[in-house]
Design a protein around this motif. Structure first.
Motif, PDB file in Angstrom:
ATOM      1  N   GLU A 165       0.854  -1.187   0.000  1.00  0.00           N
ATOM      2  CA  GLU A 165       0.000   0.000   0.000  1.00  0.00           C
ATOM      3  C   GLU A 165       0.890   1.236   0.000  1.00  0.00           C
ATOM      4  N   TYR A 166       0.305   2.355  -0.394  1.00  0.00           N
ATOM      5  CA  TYR A 166       1.048   3.602  -0.415  1.00  0.00           C
ATOM      6  C   TYR A 166       1.540   3.962   0.984  1.00  0.00           C
ATOM      7  N   THR A 167       2.750   4.535   1.039  1.00  0.00           N
ATOM      8  CA  THR A 167       3.332   4.933   2.315  1.00  0.00           C
ATOM      9  C   THR A 167       3.663   6.419   2.378  1.00  0.00           C
ATOM     10  N   LEU A 168       3.689   7.111   1.221  1.00  0.00           N
ATOM     11  CA  LEU A 168       4.127   8.506   1.185  1.00  0.00           C
ATOM     12  C   LEU A 168       3.120   9.368   0.442  1.00  0.00           C
ATOM     13  N   ILE A 169       3.006  10.622   0.862  1.00  0.00           N
ATOM     14  CA  ILE A 169       2.129  11.578   0.191  1.00  0.00           C
ATOM     15  C   ILE A 169       2.943  12.798  -0.238  1.00  0.00           C
ATOM     16  N   LEU A 170       2.604  13.319  -1.401  1.00  0.00           N
ATOM     17  CA  LEU A 170       3.244  14.503  -1.969  1.00  0.00           C
ATOM     18  C   LEU A 170       2.127  15.497  -2.284  1.00  0.00           C
ATOM     19  N   PRO A 171       1.686  16.300  -1.317  1.00  0.00           N
ATOM     20  CA  PRO A 171       0.511  17.156  -1.519  1.00  0.00           C
ATOM     21  C   PRO A 171       0.822  18.380  -2.365  1.00  0.00           C
ATOM     22  N   VAL A 221      -5.133  18.111  -4.549  1.00  0.00           N
ATOM     23  CA  VAL A 221      -4.473  17.126  -5.398  1.00  0.00           C
ATOM     24  C   VAL A 221      -3.229  16.652  -4.674  1.00  0.00           C
ATOM     25  N   ALA A 222      -2.926  15.359  -4.786  1.00  0.00           N
ATOM     26  CA  ALA A 222      -1.713  14.844  -4.149  1.00  0.00           C
ATOM     27  C   ALA A 222      -1.174  13.687  -4.962  1.00  0.00           C
ATOM     28  N   GLY A 223       0.116  13.501  -4.852  1.00  0.00           N
ATOM     29  CA  GLY A 223       0.740  12.301  -5.385  1.00  0.00           C
ATOM     30  C   GLY A 223       0.970  11.334  -4.243  1.00  0.00           C
ATOM     31  N   PHE A 224       0.737  10.058  -4.487  1.00  0.00           N
ATOM     32  CA  PHE A 224       0.995   9.031  -3.486  1.00  0.00           C
ATOM     33  C   PHE A 224       2.071   8.099  -4.014  1.00  0.00           C
ATOM     34  N   GLN A 225       3.002   7.733  -3.150  1.00  0.00           N
ATOM     35  CA  GLN A 225       4.134   6.897  -3.533  1.00  0.00           C
ATOM     36  C   GLN A 225       4.198   5.651  -2.669  1.00  0.00           C
ATOM     37  N   TYR A 226       4.684   4.570  -3.293  1.00  0.00           N
ATOM     38  CA  TYR A 226       4.989   3.359  -2.531  1.00  0.00           C
ATOM     39  C   TYR A 226       6.368   3.460  -1.887  1.00  0.00           C
ATOM     40  N   LEU A 227       7.350   3.916  -2.688  1.00  0.00           N
ATOM     41  CA  LEU A 227       8.730   4.001  -2.229  1.00  0.00           C
ATOM     42  C   LEU A 227       9.267   5.409  -2.448  1.00  0.00           C
ATOM     43  N   PRO A 228      10.197   5.858  -1.614  1.00  0.00           N
ATOM     44  CA  PRO A 228      10.805   7.173  -1.830  1.00  0.00           C
ATOM     45  C   PRO A 228      11.457   7.250  -3.208  1.00  0.00           C
ATOM     46  N   GLY A 229      11.227   8.360  -3.884  1.00  0.00           N
ATOM     47  CA  GLY A 229      11.836   8.556  -5.196  1.00  0.00           C
ATOM     48  C   GLY A 229      11.040   8.006  -6.344  1.00  0.00           C
ATOM     49  N   ASP A 230      10.016   7.184  -6.084  1.00  0.00           N
ATOM     50  CA  ASP A 230       9.157   6.708  -7.162  1.00  0.00           C
ATOM     51  C   ASP A 230       8.347   7.871  -7.721  1.00  0.00           C
ATOM     52  N   GLN A 231       7.887   7.722  -8.963  1.00  0.00           N
ATOM     53  CA  GLN A 231       6.905   8.669  -9.467  1.00  0.00           C
ATOM     54  C   GLN A 231       5.577   8.422  -8.754  1.00  0.00           C
ATOM     55  N   SER A 232       4.809   9.479  -8.616  1.00  0.00           N
ATOM     56  CA  SER A 232       3.614   9.428  -7.775  1.00  0.00           C
ATOM     57  C   SER A 232       2.356   9.182  -8.588  1.00  0.00           C
ATOM     58  N   THR A 233       1.423   8.466  -7.987  1.00  0.00           N
ATOM     59  CA  THR A 233       0.098   8.311  -8.568  1.00  0.00           C
ATOM     60  C   THR A 233      -0.736   9.538  -8.211  1.00  0.00           C
ATOM     61  N   ARG A 234      -1.373  10.133  -9.195  1.00  0.00           N
ATOM     62  CA  ARG A 234      -2.139  11.364  -8.981  1.00  0.00           C
ATOM     63  C   ARG A 234      -3.523  11.035  -8.428  1.00  0.00           C
ATOM     64  N   PHE A 235      -3.847  11.602  -7.273  1.00  0.00           N
ATOM     65  CA  PHE A 235      -5.170  11.477  -6.650  1.00  0.00           C
ATOM     66  C   PHE A 235      -5.761  12.865  -6.443  1.00  0.00           C
ATOM     67  N   GLU A 236      -7.070  12.961  -6.546  1.00  0.00           N
ATOM     68  CA  GLU A 236      -7.795  14.182  -6.215  1.00  0.00           C
ATOM     69  C   GLU A 236      -8.627  13.944  -4.966  1.00  0.00           C
ATOM     70  N   ARG A 237      -8.631  14.928  -4.096  1.00  0.00           N
ATOM     71  CA  ARG A 237      -9.433  14.815  -2.868  1.00  0.00           C
ATOM     72  C   ARG A 237     -10.913  14.946  -3.207  1.00  0.00           C
ATOM     73  N   VAL A 238     -11.752  14.114  -2.600  1.00  0.00           N
ATOM     74  CA  VAL A 238     -13.201  14.226  -2.745  1.00  0.00           C
ATOM     75  C   VAL A 238     -13.808  14.389  -1.358  1.00  0.00           C
ATOM     76  N   ALA A 239     -14.993  14.959  -1.320  1.00  0.00           N
ATOM     77  CA  ALA A 239     -15.606  15.298  -0.031  1.00  0.00           C
ATOM     78  C   ALA A 239     -15.934  14.060   0.792  1.00  0.00           C
ATOM     79  N   ARG A 240     -16.384  13.006   0.106  1.00  0.00           N
ATOM     80  CA  ARG A 240     -16.781  11.799   0.830  1.00  0.00           C
ATOM     81  C   ARG A 240     -16.735  10.609  -0.120  1.00  0.00           C
ATOM     82  N   LEU A 241     -16.767   9.438   0.459  1.00  0.00           N
ATOM     83  CA  LEU A 241     -16.833   8.223  -0.341  1.00  0.00           C
ATOM     84  C   LEU A 241     -18.201   8.143  -1.008  1.00  0.00           C
ATOM     85  N   PRO A 242     -18.269   7.875  -2.317  1.00  0.00           N
ATOM     86  CA  PRO A 242     -19.571   7.806  -2.988  1.00  0.00           C
ATOM     87  C   PRO A 242     -20.479   6.735  -2.373  1.00  0.00           C
TER      88      PRO A 242
END
Length: 470
Positions: free
Chosen positions: A90-96, A102-123
């Protein structure tokens, strides 16, 4: 984040997008999502990655990953001992971003980040229906492939027609084995080694996967893969390389010289260099892998400084941690260069342009020949694609497998695992080699069926002599 496998099989690591400008975001420090029992405040909440079909629900006690599919939104069953390694991390790092939406999430330091957008709540659709039925699993499988698989056109597959043909064969209560067979028929002929279905039906484990090229299936049916590999290694050490060559890095790298004038490095996998109790996929694991790689390449390339040329043998490379693939390319670069691009959302515009800087350790910038075959896959192809951009590198051998994309892991509601190719890798000029493979600039037969061991030695001697290929 790496494929994490250390066996000689096809694998790849996760390479995804940075939150804003990739070249700038990659320079920002990532922060642990959870550290010393505390949750980073900027990570709390619900995040959505549309390109991957994921929601992350992040709270003090951990991360819940929801699979967002056309058929519904659900959480996967807990990982077990048979869960593919890509499903155990699972992801361990956040790059806000500065705004926090908007934030990038990383598994390992130095990896490229997966782009996530914040949403108000779970659908509300998340968890709203039970999809752990035969018809539910079929709908999730069909919809996930339709939404995320990037290469139906390249591979000549009419997915909608296959779904329509299979739908009438599926009913609740038909049983696991019968459902497995229907899904297997839908994947027939896909010929993509990065797309697979893994699970257990009626107590029997299965793995539905093709696209292994010609060499591996032939070898497995004739010599046997282990006997073939042992034969290749023995031949290198006793007949081809100068005396003193030996395995290094956990039997994943072999280096030496030919006739005292040609340096030789064989890399079987992009990782698996260390043996330790460190959790695969952790920051400590990634650091240990790269540290061991650096030790080996510093030693080898130091010995090659006065050589006429170097042969980098990726003809039996089964992929792995792409950071290692890029690190290899950096060892032969005289100056920074653009290696390749990657697109995750099929819009034709790459989210990331991979720039590689010359390594800080020992480098060799004289003539280099990269040797490939149809065994070369995944991270091995990524390294080859990058190296082909260097003016001192010649690509020789036979065409690579043509499976670049990181497998996107989509656990199904019943615990089976679908992995599929969703990323489009391209050369800097936009050329795409998925399915077709990377064709060599210099054709040299590496593993002919009438001599799959001896042919490898002939190829190396031809390249070391500087003679033209036959």
């Amino acid at each position: 984040m790496a494929c994490l496998g250390v066996a000689l099989n096809a694998c790849a690591d996760t390479r995804t997008a940075t939150p804003d400008d990739p070249s700038q975001a990659a320079l920002q420090p990532a922060r642990p999502i959870h550290a010393d029992g505390a949750l980073a405040p900027e990570a709390r909440g619900v995040w959505h990655a549309e390109a991957q079909g994921w929601f992350l629900q992040i709270e003090e006690d951990g991360i819940t990953r929801w699979q967002d599919t056309p058929a519904g939104c659900y959480t996967a069953p807990p990982a077990g001992p048979d869960t593919p390694l890509m499903g155990q991390v699972e992801y361990t790092l956040i790059l806000p971003s500065a705004e926090g939406d908007v934030a990038g999430f990383q598994y390992l330091p130095g990896d490229q980040s997966t782009r996530f957008e914040r949403v108000a709540r779970l659908p509300e659709r998340c968890g709203a229906q039970d999809l752990n039925t035969e018809t539910g699993v079929f709908a999730v499988f069909a919809g996930a492939m339709a939404r995320h698989y990037a290469f139906f056109d390249e591979r000549g597959i009419d997915w909608e027609a296959r779904v329509d043909a299979a739908r009438g064969q599926v009913r609740d209560g038909m049983g696991e084995a019968a459902l497995r067979d229907v899904l297997a028929s839908m994947m027939a002929g896909l010929s993509d080694s990065h797309t697979k279905l893994i699970g257990t039906a009626d107590g029997e484990p299965f793995r539905i996967q093709d696209g292994q090229g010609e060499t591996l299936p032939f070898v497995r049916e004739s010599l046997g893969e282990m006997a073939w590999l042992v034969g290749l290694i023995d031949q290198l050490q006793t007949e081809v390389l100068d005396e003193g060559s030996a395995f290094t890095a956990n039997d994943r790298i072999l280096w030496g010289s030919l006739d005292g004038r040609t340096g030789y490095i064989l890399v079987f996998t992009m990782g698996g260099f260390t043996e330790s109790d460190v959790q695969p996929g952790s920051a400590e694991w990634g650091a240990a892998e790269l540290a061991e790689f650096d030790l080996v390449f510093d030693e080898a390339l130091s010995a090659f400084q006065d050589m006429d040329r170097v042969i980098l043998d990726l003809s039996n490379n089964r992929g792995g941690y792409d950071k290692v693939a890029r690190a290899i390319a950096s060892r032969f670069a005289a100056r920074p260069f653009t290696a390749y691009t990657m697109d995750t959302d099929a819009d034709g515009t790459p989210e990331h342009v991979y720039q590689i800087e010359p390594a800080g350790g020992v480098r060799y910038t004289g003539p280099v020949t990269v040797l490939t075959s149809d065994v070369t896959v995944s991270g091995g192809e990524i390294a080859t694609l990058a190296l082909r951009q260097l003016p001192n590198v010649t690509h020789a051998g036979t065409t690579t497998r043509g499976s670049f994309s990181t497998p996107l892991a989509k656990p199904l509601p019943n615990g089976w695992y679908l992995e599929l190719s969703s990323e489009v890798f391209a050369a800097p000029d936009g050329s795409i080699f998925e399915e077709s493979g990377l064709p060599p600039q210099l054709e040299v037969e590496v593993y002919p069926q009438d001599a799959p061991v001896e042919g490898h030695a002939r190829a190396l001697r031809t390249l070391a002599s500087g003679a033209p290929a036959q």
